[in-house]
Design an enzyme around this catalytic site. Structure first.
Site: not given
Length: 290
Positions: A39, A81
């Site tokens: 991730h 992100h």
């Protein structure tokens, strides 16, 4: 990805099914265990979404990495992100009068000046926010595979087409990559649908947990339904696998974000196809032990 998975149900009432092979996700190990996806790279061990995190995942022996893509003020795609630069860079120090420091308010050249590693640890001081082009070159160099998330697409009209252009320029839309090395996902139904319309050969993933009765609608444009591990059950995963989509294969699920051995074993027991994790080594060890 983020835990806020907004499901736009009303937009889907007129829609129905698309899929991925539940066994293809296991190609990394050659077993029936779930595949393991790092991730934002191996983000427990290196600053998320940086080239260092990609390299750390590679050093740990993981083929699959996940990232997030957004767009600068001058139209360059970057890997980060948050829609703000504040959490993971020193933007507040370099540009103190530019709050709230949104990615879309800065040029690529300005973002390239930022330190995206010091917040994580001194050894990563000077790490940069990579452009998508730079990121793809590193993933290619490492012979890795990618789950690419289009982040906040409502902020960046046309980002789907632009993302596909970069992927194409870097050789990632060749048949071998599309079949085995690439998934494009988003929390936005419209974004996933757009990618599927533009390139129906690409594997796509919707991030969220639709109701079981809604799954056929999502499956029209998503090969995967990738849900938070806190929201799924054995019955839900079985229902998802029972649907077949345009690629003639069952829907898949990559569940997120699982960082403990117990969580990994639970996910495997539910029958998911992959586990997205900040700690891929922890998850792999748990899965190997069963």
């Amino acid at each position: 990805m983020h835990a806020r998975a907004a499901v736009t149900t009303t937009a889907l009432l007129g829609a129905s099914v698309l899929a991925l092979p539940s066994t293809a996700a296991h190609a990394d190990t050659g077993t029936e265990r779930p595949s393991v996806v790092a991730h934002r790279g191996a983000s427990a061990y290196a600053p998320e979404n940086t080239l260092a995190a990609v390299d750390k995942a590679d050093a740990l022996g993981f083929d699959w990495v996940e990232n997030d893509v957004q767009r600068t003020r001058d139209g360059v795609l970057v890997v980060i992100h948050d829609d703000s630069l504040a959490r993971t860079t020193d933007v507040e120090r370099l540009f103190p009068r530019r709050a709230p420091w949104k990615v879309r308010d800065f040029t690529a050249a300005e973002i390239a000046r930022l330190d995206a590693g010091s917040w994580f640890g001194a050894r990563y001081a000077g790490a940069r926010v990579p452009t998508l082009k730079q990121y793809m070159k590193r993933v290619s160099r490492n012979h890795q595979k990618l789950v690419l998330e289009i982040k906040n697409p409502a902020l960046y009209p046309g980002i789907e087409r632009e993302t596909l252009k970069v992927l194409g320029n870097e050789g990632w839309l060749a048949p071998s990559h599309v079949r085995n090395r690439l998934v494009v996902q988003s929390f936005s139904t419209n974004s996933v649908r757009t990618v599927h319309t533009l390139r129906p050969d690409i594997k796509t993933g919707f991030l969220g947990t639709p109701k079981v009765w809604e799954l056929p609608a999502y499956a029209r444009f998503a090969d995967q339904v990738n849900s938070s591990h806190t929201t799924i059950s054995l019955g839900y995963v079985a229902a998802l696998h029972g649907l077949e989509g345009p690629h003639g294969r069952p829907l898949e699920m990559l569940t997120w974000t699982v960082d403990t051995a117990a969580g990994a074993r639970r996910a495997a027991g539910l029958g998911v196809d992959g586990v997205i994790t900040n700690k891929p080594d922890v998850v792999r060890a748990a899965l190997l032990r069963g």
